[in-house]
Every structure is written in structure tokens, then in C-alpha cells.
Design a protein around this motif. Structure first.
Motif: not given
Length: 85
Positions: A48-49, A54-57, A74-77
Motif C-alpha cells: 500500500l505504501h 507511485q500515485l504521488a509520482d 495491491p492485490s488485496w485492495f
């Protein structure tokens, strides 16, 4: 140039939505780390981090906004909105 600016703003707006979707999960994971149920190295915390980093970048990608790659969740998200621009 105007189209590029408009596309960039739309993508940043969608990125903000993705941050919001992942906020609750991030808060829960961080709380679990603080109270010892998880460690900072547990895979869900790291995934998640990395996703949020990656979203921020997003706009730092070389051909943004003409070409871009959304980071994989993430696969669980499981977000409720899978729409993309």
C-alpha cells in the motif's frame, strides 16, 4: 497545450480519488503498526505504501500526461471504481 493541461488536471483529479479510496486502508494499517499487530515490513503495509508513492509520482513519468501508467493496486485492495481516463 490547453488539451494537455486539461488532461493533466483530469488525471490528477482521478489520482486524488485513488488516494482517497486507499486512505482508510492506509490508516487502518498504520494503526495496526503503531499497536504492534503489523510491522512496517509486512507485505500489505509495503504494497500500500508503494502504491500510494507511485500515485504521488504520476506526473513525474517522462511523457505525462500524453503517456502514463497507473500503478497497480495491491492485490488485496479492492477499490469500488475501476474507471480510468
Amino acid at each position: 497545450a490547453g488539451e494537455t493541461v486539461g488532461l493533466a488536471e483530469a488525471m490528477k483529479s482521478q489520482r486524488t480519488e485513488r488516494f482517497a479510496e486507499s486512505y482508510h486502508e492506509m490508516a487502518e494499517l498504520l494503526e495496526s503498526v503503531v499497536f504492534g499487530a503489523w510491522s512496517e515490513s509486512d507485505s500489505e503495509v509495503v504494497e500500500l505504501h508503494d502504491y500510494r508513492s507511485q500515485l504521488a509520482d504520476l506526473e513525474n513519468q517522462s511523457d505525462f500526461p500524453e503517456s502514463y501508467v497507473w500503478p497497480a493496486e495491491p492485490s488485496w485492495f479492492a477499490s469500488d471504481d475501476s474507471s480510468e481516463i
